[in-house]
Design an enzyme around this catalytic site. Structure first.
Site, PDB file in Angstrom:
ATOM      1  N   GLU A 100       0.864  -1.149   0.258  1.00 52.31           N
ATOM      2  CA  GLU A 100      -0.152  -0.183   0.204  1.00 52.31           C
ATOM      3  C   GLU A 100       0.919   1.599  -0.063  1.00 52.31           C
ATOM      4  OE1 GLU A 100      -0.098  -3.147   1.968  1.00 52.31           O
ATOM      5  OE2 GLU A 100      -1.589  -2.641   3.004  1.00 52.31           O
TER       6      GLU A 100
ATOM      7  N   ASP B 232      19.786 -38.747  -7.705  1.00 60.37           N
ATOM      8  CA  ASP B 232      19.956 -38.059  -8.403  1.00 60.37           C
ATOM      9  C   ASP B 232      20.489 -37.545  -8.220  1.00 60.37           C
ATOM     10  OD1 ASP B 232      17.524 -39.865  -9.306  1.00 60.37           O
ATOM     11  OD2 ASP B 232      15.885 -38.283  -8.275  1.00 60.37           O
TER      12      ASP B 232
HETATM   13  N1  LIG Z   1       9.278 -39.030  -9.056  1.00 57.26           N
HETATM   14  C1  LIG Z   1       9.146 -37.931  -7.828  1.00 57.26           C
HETATM   15  O1  LIG Z   1       8.835 -37.094  -7.728  1.00 57.26           O
HETATM   16  C2  LIG Z   1      10.334 -38.127  -7.244  1.00 57.26           C
HETATM   17  C3  LIG Z   1      11.586 -37.259  -5.954  1.00 57.26           C
HETATM   18  C4  LIG Z   1      12.795 -38.214  -5.604  1.00 57.26           C
HETATM   19  C5  LIG Z   1      12.971 -39.232  -5.932  1.00 57.26           C
HETATM   20  N2  LIG Z   1      12.880 -39.860  -6.609  1.00 57.26           N
HETATM   21  C6  LIG Z   1      12.984 -41.583  -6.634  1.00 57.26           C
HETATM   22  O2  LIG Z   1      12.952 -42.114  -5.769  1.00 57.26           O
HETATM   23  C7  LIG Z   1      13.995 -42.813  -5.462  1.00 57.26           C
HETATM   24  C8  LIG Z   1      14.186 -43.669  -4.014  1.00 57.26           C
HETATM   25  O3  LIG Z   1      12.665 -43.517  -3.418  1.00 57.26           O
HETATM   26  P1  LIG Z   1      12.929 -44.478  -2.326  1.00 57.26           P
HETATM   27  O4  LIG Z   1      11.811 -45.179  -1.831  1.00 57.26           O
HETATM   28  O5  LIG Z   1      14.348 -46.143  -2.237  1.00 57.26           O
HETATM   29  O6  LIG Z   1      14.081 -43.968  -0.860  1.00 57.26           O
HETATM   30  P2  LIG Z   1      13.733 -42.318  -0.552  1.00 57.26           P
HETATM   31  O7  LIG Z   1      11.853 -42.450  -0.022  1.00 57.26           O
HETATM   32  O8  LIG Z   1      13.553 -41.056  -0.988  1.00 57.26           O
HETATM   33  O9  LIG Z   1      14.449 -41.903   0.799  1.00 57.26           O
HETATM   34  C9  LIG Z   1      14.922 -43.316   1.692  1.00 57.26           C
HETATM   35  C10 LIG Z   1      15.713 -42.176   2.570  1.00 57.26           C
HETATM   36  O10 LIG Z   1      15.097 -41.217   3.418  1.00 57.26           O
HETATM   37  C11 LIG Z   1      16.089 -41.335   4.893  1.00 57.26           C
HETATM   38  N3  LIG Z   1      14.939 -41.214   5.732  1.00 57.26           N
HETATM   39  C12 LIG Z   1      15.207 -40.507   6.741  1.00 57.26           C
HETATM   40  N4  LIG Z   1      14.434 -39.951   7.564  1.00 57.26           N
HETATM   41  C13 LIG Z   1      13.282 -41.305   7.459  1.00 57.26           C
HETATM   42  C14 LIG Z   1      11.803 -41.556   7.879  1.00 57.26           C
HETATM   43  N5  LIG Z   1      11.351 -40.960   9.282  1.00 57.26           N
HETATM   44  N6  LIG Z   1      11.386 -42.009   7.517  1.00 57.26           N
HETATM   45  C15 LIG Z   1      11.924 -43.351   5.896  1.00 57.26           C
HETATM   46  N7  LIG Z   1      13.107 -42.554   6.139  1.00 57.26           N
HETATM   47  C16 LIG Z   1      14.165 -41.474   6.139  1.00 57.26           C
HETATM   48  C17 LIG Z   1      16.054 -43.060   4.182  1.00 57.26           C
HETATM   49  O11 LIG Z   1      17.169 -43.209   5.915  1.00 57.26           O
HETATM   50  P3  LIG Z   1      17.196 -43.694   6.387  1.00 57.26           P
HETATM   51  O12 LIG Z   1      17.421 -45.559   5.296  1.00 57.26           O
HETATM   52  O13 LIG Z   1      18.445 -44.254   7.390  1.00 57.26           O
HETATM   53  O14 LIG Z   1      15.945 -44.337   7.567  1.00 57.26           O
HETATM   54  C18 LIG Z   1      16.589 -43.241   3.061  1.00 57.26           C
HETATM   55  O15 LIG Z   1      17.731 -42.247   3.212  1.00 57.26           O
HETATM   56  C19 LIG Z   1      14.773 -42.541  -6.628  1.00 57.26           C
HETATM   57  O16 LIG Z   1      14.591 -43.621  -7.488  1.00 57.26           O
HETATM   58  C20 LIG Z   1      14.488 -41.454  -6.697  1.00 57.26           C
HETATM   59  O17 LIG Z   1      15.060 -40.711  -7.963  1.00 57.26           O
HETATM   60  C21 LIG Z   1      11.449 -39.663  -7.555  1.00 57.26           C
HETATM   61 ZN   LIG Z   2       1.105  -2.655   5.932  1.00 59.27          ZN
END
Ligand SMILES: NC(=O)c1ccc[n+]([C@@H]2O[C@H](COP(=O)([O-])OP(=O)(O)OC[C@H]3O[C@@H](n4cnc5c(N)ncnc54)[C@H](OP(=O)(O)O)[C@@H]3O)[C@@H](O)[C@H]2O)c1
Ligand SMILES: [Zn+2]
Length: 376
Positions: free
Chosen positions: A54, A204
């Site tokens: 504003e 990635d």
């Molecule tokens: N299309 C999309 O939008 C997109 C986005 C991102 C990634 N991706 C793809 O997804 C794939 C990875 O998926 P993912 O399921 O294998 O792995 P993720 O779900 O991305 O990650 C698991 C990771 O998260 C950590 N983490 C930390 N706190 C956590 C908690 N409270 N609960 C669970 N995990 C926790 C885990 O550590 P700990 O194991 O030590 O617990 C582990 O390192 C890749 O291929 C990637 O390219 C796709």
């Molecule tokens: Zn204001």
């Protein structure tokens, strides 16, 4: 509702967006001054600490508004003295302004309609709620912060129509097209912090920055978080793996989030030696883990976090019920493979009543893809 009011409000919304992502913890706000049905001055809020929209519109006018002028503004004018003076005061003092046409109500307790009352008491005709939905949607982060004093956490995923984010072998680039990916960059730019998981960052070599095709420089949020409870990053880094979040010009903004159990581990020592900042949170359960993270963000002034990740990470957020919002991009593609990676993993859903339902849903077409977003 007067069509001219809506058109002016649309213009004010466009002005507000010029400061997209730059105003935290303040809202995006745009304002216009109208005399005899003509827009004679425009303003928007550029950054916290700077003049409000504003005031910028009044300054742009450079003279007192003519008698009977209207001020159009996307958000209720503030009525308290903050870092800058109250806008209600400035509007009344400017003289000439007979009507204020406003979009959304300011949800902070100190304001919440008070600004409108002050203006009405000062003899100004106040019209509220013009494009209220659009005006409120402009400030997803600020509204949450203002109403609850809590950090707004938004999860982002991109999947096929059958909800898969990667093939069983982990191939995920690219499920969605360039328009959807550009939109992700635009939303990343909106948030003061970006978070992802160690697995996704390693898969990635994610930068967790915003790169726009318009030639603008790469932009990094104030904070980047890599969630890595078991510090699996340490092994990769010790072996010489170079990850961009630890190597680029913004490496100082990256923090690895882990569990208390890892605080004195050899892995933590490795990461510290390589200069990584570490944040340890309790892990009795994911709700506590994520809640503590949100509190940490609030305490350090981070009002919003954009969270990207794979099946396990986003599944954990979903189960913990601590995220506030979902951005789900879908491509018109079907994998048809039950072993392919789902967007969310691990939540038992015994009945439809247990499914998570989004509210205030908005949908946008992006090329062949669709963004569905809404509040949890
Ligand atoms: N299309 C999309 O939008 C997109 C986005 C991102 C990634 N991706 C793809 O997804 C794939 C990875 O998926 P993912 O399921 O294998 O792995 P993720 O779900 O991305 O990650 C698991 C990771 O998260 C950590 N983490 C930390 N706190 C956590 C908690 N409270 N609960 C669970 N995990 C926790 C885990 O550590 P700990 O194991 O030590 O617990 C582990 O390192 C890749 O291929 C990637 O390219 C796709
Ligand atoms: Zn204001």
């Amino acid at each position: 509702m007067d069509e001219a009011w809506q058109n002016w409000m649309r213009r004010a919304l466009a002005l507000a967006q010029r400061a997209w992502g730059d105003t935290h913890p303040n809202p995006l706000v745009g304002a216009l001054i109208v005399e005899n049905d003509r827009v004679v001055a425009e303003g928007w809020h550029e950054r916290a600490g700077g003049p409000h929209a504003e005031i910028n519109a009044l300054r742009a006018l450079g003279r007192p508004p003519r008698k009977g002028a209207s001020l159009v503004v996307t958000l209720e004018p503030c009525s308290t003295q903050g870092r800058t003076g109250a806008c209600t005061e400035a509007i009344l003092k400017a003289g000439g302004i007979a009507r204020v046409i406003a979009g959304a109500t300011d949800l902070s307790r100190a304001h919440a309609g008070n600004g409108f009352d002050v203006l009405r008491t000062g003899g100004i005709d106040v019209v509220t709620g013009v494009l209220a939905g659009e005006c409120a949607d402009l400030n997803l982060i600020f509204n949450h912060w203002a109403a609850h004093s809590r950090t707004f956490v938004a999860l982002k995923t991109a999947s096929t129509l059958d909800g898969r984010i990667a093939t069983r072998a982990g191939q995920s680039r690219w499920i969605t097209g360039p328009e959807a990916r550009a939109d992700v960059m635009r939303w990343r730019r909106y948030f003061p912090a970006i978070a992802s998981s160690a697995v996704s960052v390693m898969a990635d070599d994610a930068r967790l920055t915003s790169r726009c095709a318009d030639g603008a420089a790469e932009w990094c949020p104030a904070a980047r978080f890599v969630f890595d409870r078991s510090l699996r990053l340490a092994e990769a880094i010790a072996k010489g793996r170079k990850l961009r979040v630890f190597e680029d010009a913004f490496a100082g903004r990256t923090t690895v989030v882990s569990s208390n159990a890892m605080e004195h581990s050899a892995q933590a020592a490795v990461l510290r030696r390589h200069g990584a900042a570490l944040l340890f949170l309790p892990t009795e359960n994911d709700s506590v883990f994520f809640e503590t993270f949100k509190r940490h963000c609030a305490d350090t002034g981070l009002t919003g976090v954009w969270v990207e990740g794979g099946a396990k990470f986003l599944g954990a957020w979903l189960r913990a019920r601590t995220a506030d919002y979902l951005f789900h991009y879908t491509a018109p593609v079907v994998m048809g493979d039950a072993q392919a990676l789902p967007a969310f993993e691990g939540k038992e859903c015994p009945s439809l009543a247990d499914a998570t339902v989004l509210h205030e849903v908005r949908r946008t077409s992006l090329g062949n893809d669709t963004l569905t977003r809404g509040r949890f």
